[in-house]
Design a protein around this motif. Structure first.
Motif, mmCIF file in Angstrom:
data_model
loop_
_atom_site.group_PDB
_atom_site.id
_atom_site.type_symbol
_atom_site.label_atom_id
_atom_site.label_comp_id
_atom_site.label_asym_id
_atom_site.label_seq_id
_atom_site.Cartn_x
_atom_site.Cartn_y
_atom_site.Cartn_z
ATOM 1 N N GLN A 1 -13.756 -46.652 -4.498
ATOM 2 C CA GLN A 1 -12.455 -45.989 -4.308
ATOM 3 C C GLN A 1 -12.580 -44.670 -3.534
ATOM 4 O OE1 GLN A 1 -13.242 -47.383 -7.286
ATOM 5 N NE2 GLN A 1 -11.448 -48.248 -8.290
ATOM 6 N N TYR A 2 -13.774 -44.066 -3.562
ATOM 7 C CA TYR A 2 -13.948 -42.814 -2.818
ATOM 8 C C TYR A 2 -13.731 -43.014 -1.322
ATOM 9 C CZ TYR A 2 -15.645 -40.063 -6.784
ATOM 10 O OH TYR A 2 -15.733 -39.370 -7.964
ATOM 11 N N LEU A 3 -13.956 -44.236 -0.838
ATOM 12 C CA LEU A 3 -13.771 -44.500 0.590
ATOM 13 C C LEU A 3 -12.302 -44.493 0.991
ATOM 14 C CD1 LEU A 3 -16.455 -47.266 1.215
ATOM 15 C CD2 LEU A 3 -16.585 -44.852 1.785
ATOM 16 N N GLU A 4 -11.406 -44.422 0.002
ATOM 17 C CA GLU A 4 -9.977 -44.273 0.301
ATOM 18 C C GLU A 4 -9.652 -42.835 0.697
ATOM 19 O OE1 GLU A 4 -7.905 -45.687 -3.130
ATOM 20 O OE2 GLU A 4 -8.714 -47.712 -2.980
ATOM 21 N N ILE A 5 -10.574 -41.905 0.400
ATOM 22 C CA ILE A 5 -10.407 -40.504 0.810
ATOM 23 C C ILE A 5 -10.857 -40.377 2.260
ATOM 24 C CG2 ILE A 5 -11.096 -38.118 0.336
ATOM 25 C CD1 ILE A 5 -11.720 -39.030 -2.546
ATOM 26 N N LYS A 6 -10.038 -39.786 3.087
ATOM 27 C CA LYS A 6 -10.264 -39.738 4.535
ATOM 28 C C LYS A 6 -11.673 -39.273 4.902
ATOM 29 C CE LYS A 6 -8.708 -37.121 8.586
ATOM 30 N NZ LYS A 6 -9.835 -36.171 8.625
ATOM 31 N N SER A 7 -12.129 -38.204 4.280
ATOM 32 C CA SER A 7 -13.425 -37.625 4.668
ATOM 33 C C SER A 7 -14.590 -38.560 4.368
ATOM 34 C CB SER A 7 -13.640 -36.280 3.966
ATOM 35 O OG SER A 7 -13.604 -36.431 2.565
ATOM 36 N N PHE A 8 -14.446 -39.448 3.387
ATOM 37 C CA PHE A 8 -15.547 -40.332 3.023
ATOM 38 C C PHE A 8 -15.793 -41.421 4.072
ATOM 39 C CE2 PHE A 8 -15.379 -38.190 -0.919
ATOM 40 C CZ PHE A 8 -16.571 -38.444 -1.587
ATOM 41 N N LEU A 9 -14.814 -41.681 4.908
ATOM 42 C CA LEU A 9 -15.041 -42.567 6.055
ATOM 43 C C LEU A 9 -15.297 -41.766 7.326
ATOM 44 C CD1 LEU A 9 -12.473 -45.479 5.588
ATOM 45 C CD2 LEU A 9 -14.957 -45.589 5.394
ATOM 46 N N ALA A 10 -14.717 -40.562 7.396
ATOM 47 C CA ALA A 10 -14.902 -39.734 8.593
ATOM 48 C C ALA A 10 -16.338 -39.228 8.699
ATOM 49 C CB ALA A 10 -13.932 -38.547 8.557
ATOM 50 N N VAL A 11 -16.960 -38.904 7.562
ATOM 51 C CA VAL A 11 -18.330 -38.379 7.593
ATOM 52 C C VAL A 11 -19.327 -39.415 8.125
ATOM 53 C CG1 VAL A 11 -20.256 -37.627 6.124
ATOM 54 C CG2 VAL A 11 -18.027 -36.518 5.925
ATOM 55 N N PRO A 12 -19.324 -40.673 7.641
ATOM 56 C CA PRO A 12 -20.237 -41.660 8.245
ATOM 57 C C PRO A 12 -20.010 -41.840 9.747
ATOM 58 C CG PRO A 12 -19.347 -42.516 6.192
ATOM 59 C CD PRO A 12 -18.608 -41.247 6.478
ATOM 60 N N GLN A 13 -18.747 -41.785 10.164
ATOM 61 C CA GLN A 13 -18.471 -41.906 11.598
ATOM 62 C C GLN A 13 -18.986 -40.676 12.355
ATOM 63 O OE1 GLN A 13 -14.259 -42.664 11.079
ATOM 64 N NE2 GLN A 13 -14.514 -44.824 11.551
ATOM 65 N N GLY A 14 -18.918 -39.506 11.689
ATOM 66 C CA GLY A 14 -19.509 -38.297 12.270
ATOM 67 C C GLY A 14 -21.019 -38.421 12.379
ATOM 68 N N LEU A 15 -21.634 -39.031 11.381
ATOM 69 C CA LEU A 15 -23.087 -39.256 11.425
ATOM 70 C C LEU A 15 -23.465 -40.165 12.590
ATOM 71 C CD1 LEU A 15 -23.850 -39.757 7.612
ATOM 72 C CD2 LEU A 15 -24.391 -37.761 9.009
ATOM 73 N N VAL A 16 -22.631 -41.162 12.848
ATOM 74 C CA VAL A 16 -22.879 -42.063 13.985
ATOM 75 C C VAL A 16 -22.878 -41.264 15.288
ATOM 76 C CG1 VAL A 16 -21.891 -43.939 15.357
ATOM 77 C CG2 VAL A 16 -22.028 -44.152 12.863
ATOM 78 N N LYS A 17 -21.967 -40.303 15.413
ATOM 79 C CA LYS A 17 -21.928 -39.472 16.626
ATOM 80 C C LYS A 17 -23.197 -38.642 16.756
ATOM 81 C CE LYS A 17 -16.890 -39.111 16.928
ATOM 82 N NZ LYS A 17 -15.722 -38.211 16.850
ATOM 83 N N VAL A 18 -23.654 -38.091 15.628
ATOM 84 C CA VAL A 18 -24.905 -37.337 15.659
ATOM 85 C C VAL A 18 -26.058 -38.251 16.084
ATOM 86 C CG1 VAL A 18 -26.576 -36.039 14.278
ATOM 87 C CG2 VAL A 18 -24.133 -35.696 13.886
ATOM 88 N N MET A 19 -26.116 -39.445 15.496
ATOM 89 C CA MET A 19 -27.202 -40.396 15.773
ATOM 90 C C MET A 19 -27.234 -40.836 17.232
ATOM 91 S SD MET A 19 -26.508 -42.647 12.365
ATOM 92 C CE MET A 19 -27.073 -44.177 13.100
ATOM 93 N N THR A 20 -26.079 -40.918 17.858
ATOM 94 C CA THR A 20 -26.005 -41.519 19.198
ATOM 95 C C THR A 20 -25.811 -40.496 20.317
ATOM 96 O OG1 THR A 20 -23.615 -41.881 18.888
ATOM 97 C CG2 THR A 20 -25.093 -43.691 18.319
ATOM 98 N N LEU A 21 -25.287 -39.317 20.002
ATOM 99 C CA LEU A 21 -24.941 -38.364 21.057
ATOM 100 C C LEU A 21 -25.733 -37.065 21.022
ATOM 101 C CD1 LEU A 21 -21.033 -38.729 20.990
ATOM 102 C CD2 LEU A 21 -22.656 -39.858 22.527
ATOM 103 N N CYS A 22 -26.277 -36.709 19.867
ATOM 104 C CA CYS A 22 -26.991 -35.431 19.767
ATOM 105 C C CYS A 22 -28.273 -35.478 20.598
ATOM 106 C CB CYS A 22 -27.323 -35.121 18.305
ATOM 107 S SG CYS A 22 -28.175 -33.539 18.094
ATOM 108 N N PRO A 23 -28.518 -34.460 21.435
ATOM 109 C CA PRO A 23 -29.713 -34.486 22.294
ATOM 110 C C PRO A 23 -31.018 -34.166 21.556
ATOM 111 C CG PRO A 23 -28.457 -32.466 22.660
ATOM 112 C CD PRO A 23 -27.636 -33.311 21.725
ATOM 113 N N ILE A 24 -30.929 -33.683 20.315
ATOM 114 C CA ILE A 24 -32.131 -33.305 19.560
ATOM 115 C C ILE A 24 -32.598 -34.488 18.711
ATOM 116 C CG2 ILE A 24 -33.140 -31.676 17.932
ATOM 117 C CD1 ILE A 24 -32.233 -30.421 20.572
#
Length: 595
Positions: free
Chosen positions: A353-376
């Motif tokens: 049920q925590y995944l019904e909270i916006k940030s709980f899905l936004a954070v994994p998607q943010g992690l994907v951006k770090v994994m794929t776009l961060c130059p470090i």
């Protein structure tokens, strides 16, 4: 000459009342006084200011000399005159109209850029504090104006990150942070001493805004040194500790801010934050949360009874804020805060049920951006490990829901391959331990529909999607080996026809097309190689896009590498089809034997 002009103006004004001074007198006084400073007549100017008979004139007009005196001090060309300049400055601060002097000092603070920002702030902070304390009324407005001006200038300075940069402090930001705390302390004490005073209530609001601004700049992007017994070596940690201390003293302790932030619209309404300031507030509270939970500053103020899942819920909104920024230092703080929050939880304990909270899905998607776009690279790896840690903490339905979300939104072959590998791991656990309805039967088939397919059918760019395709084939091979057709625990054998039509057959066609295309490009490249040698470069078009210009042998290497990838995919595909055929034949023979 300049001294005589100044004395003449003063002599004329000595016989006048203060309210009779004309605008012309102010201008002439300023010009003559400025010329005295520029011509080096510092001692004569000091004597004029010290003269008791000139007290009224200096009170009304002297603030005009602050600018020239400060600029003279900053130039520092004449060391022998420096002491007299400081005496003049101190007298002007003591004698001049504080209201006019305040505005003059703030104008001086706004003037410089670069390294001069810290120089003038360090010079003027103490006089500024003295002037504000002399104001008879409306002190809250003056403190707010001063702090806002100071913060605006400090926010222009680059934030040092490494220990060497912090120790060097080339732009003086660390020194300014320390001085700013000393500047603010008397006003904090004033609020504490008389909490019922309405003026102090306004002053408290201004101090609260200042603390929030300090949490954003420099603390949001600042890197902290390794914790040690001697915390005094880290200026940003000291600054953060003082800011958190100020918050508690003015009636806004850490627990109140962190626990009430979800209701911030109601909690902070009286501060009248504009939309941009409201965004700034979110970043400030995120910074505060990092300081508390990761750096441990003020954590002793939090109640110990809060559950790990509740703390994670509190922090996820702040982690989302960190991951929305682009600075690598801020990314890093978001990852650290997420790790600290997740490690408090047991595996498989976070309810779906925590995944019904916006940030709980936004954070994994943010992690994907770090994994794929961060130059470090270290941050990319950290993002990957945090995504895995988050997956590990979710219950089965939560994992299932997150996998579907990431497969639909990541648009990155490597990320999709990572998700598919996680799906395989969950299926394997279902086989080895307890049957899991989310990774077997109808639920799994729904997930496999996303996994065992090509985004654009036979026209899919197989090279671009090679990671995902290999992971999908490996998952399918595992399912064929692990699940017998008679058992059909996963539902695979019921859906085999659809899988062949939607995945295996289009993949065959795509491989044939891709291999033919790349083989033709290799042939063309070899034929044109001789003609290109004279230029030293050649050009090849693949998939409608030209490969960046590079030496011919390098381009051939790239083309052969692509062919090798296709051969690898084809090899695994052949093995999967062979296993399907063997398993199907074996089941048919068993059924015949039974009959």
């Amino acid at each position: 000459m300049a001294v005589e002009e100044l004395q003449s103006i003063i002599k004329r004004c000595q016989i006048l009342e203060e309210h009779d001074f004309k605008e012309e007198d102010f201008g002439l006084f300023q010009l003559a006084g400025q010329r005295c400073i520029e011509d080096g007549h510092i001692n004569q100017l000091l004597e004029i200011i010290q003269d008791e008979k000139n007290k009224t004139i200096i009170k009304s007009m002297g603030w005009n000399l602050v600018g020239p005196v400060v600029r003279c001090l900053l130039r520092g060309r004449e060391e022998d005159k420096r002491e007299e300049c400081f005496l003049i400055f101190d007298l002007l601060v003591k004698l001049c109209n504080p209201k006019e002097l305040l505005l003059g000092l703030l104008e001086l603070i706004e003037e410089p850029s670069g390294k001069q920002i810290s120089q003038i702030i360090l010079l003027l902070l103490q006089p500024l504090q003295t002037v504000i304390q002399k104001l008879p009324n409306n002190k809250a407005y003056s403190v707010g104006l001063a702090l806002s001006t100071l913060w605006s200038q400090l926010s222009l300075l680059p934030v040092p990150h490494s220990e060497e940069q912090i120790q060097a402090d080339d732009y003086g930001l660390c020194q300014c942070c320390k001085a700013l705390i000393e500047f603010t302390k008397p006003f904090v004490e004033e609020v504490i001493s008389d909490k019922e005073n309405k003026e102090n209530a306004k002053l408290k609001d201004e101090l609260l805004k200042f603390c929030f601004k300090g949490l954003k700049c420099p603390l949001l992007t600042a890197q902290f040194l390794e914790q040690s017994e001697d915390v005094g070596n880290d200026p940003f940690r000291c600054f953060a500790s003082e800011i958190i201390g100020f918050l508690s003293k003015i009636g806004h302790p850490v627990p109140q801010i962190i626990l009430n932030h979800g209701r911030k619209k109601r909690t902070w309404d009286y501060l009248e934050f504009e939309e941009e300031e409201d965004k700034q507030l979110a970043e400030s509270v995120a910074s505060l949360t990092y300081l508390v939970f990761v750096q441990g500053i003020g954590i002793d103020q939090l109640p110990m009874v809060l559950s790990p899942s509740y703390l994670l819920q509190l922090n996820m909104e702040h982690i989302e804020v960190f991951l929305q920024r682009t600075e690598q230092s801020v990314y890093s703080k978001g990852l650290e805060l997420l790790e600290t929050s997740l490690l408090r939880l047991e595996d498989n304990s976070l309810c779906y049920q925590y995944l019904e909270i916006k940030s709980f899905l936004a954070v994994p998607q943010g992690l994907v951006k770090v994994m794929t776009l961060c130059p470090i690279e270290t941050l990319r790896k950290k993002g990957l490990s945090m995504l895995q840690l988050f997956i590990d903490k979710l219950d089965s339905q939560g994992k299932y829901t997150l996998f579907r979300c990431l497969l639909n939104t990541s648009n990155h072959s490597g990320v999709e391959a990572f998700v598919i590998q996680n799906i395989k791991n969950q299926i394997d656990l279902s086989f080895k331990k307890t049957y899991n309805k989310w990774f077997a039967g109808a639920q799994l088939i729904s997930l496999l529909d996303l996994v065992l397919s090509l985004p654009e059918g036979a026209e899919t760019d197989l090279l671009q999607n090679s990671d995902r395709i290999m992971a999908s084939l490996n998952l399918l091979r595992y399912l064929v080996i692990k699940d017998n057709e008679d058992d059909n625990q996963t539902g695979l054998w019921t859906e085999l026809g659809k899988i062949e039509n939607n995945f295996l057959k289009p993949l065959h066609i795509g491989l044939n097309m891709s291999k033919a295309h790349y083989e033709a490009e290799i042939k063309n490249s070899q034929q044109n190689n001789q003609a290109s040698m004279c230029k030293g470069v050649c050009s090849v078009t693949v998939g409608g896009e030209e490969i960046p210009t590079m030496p011919p042998e390098m381009q051939l290497k790239v083309l052969h590498s692509a062919l090798f990838t296709f051969d690898l995919i084809e090899s695994v595909l052949a093995r999967v089809e062979e296993l399907i055929e063997i398993k199907s034949k074996s089941t048919s023979e068993e059924n015949v034997g039974i009959k």
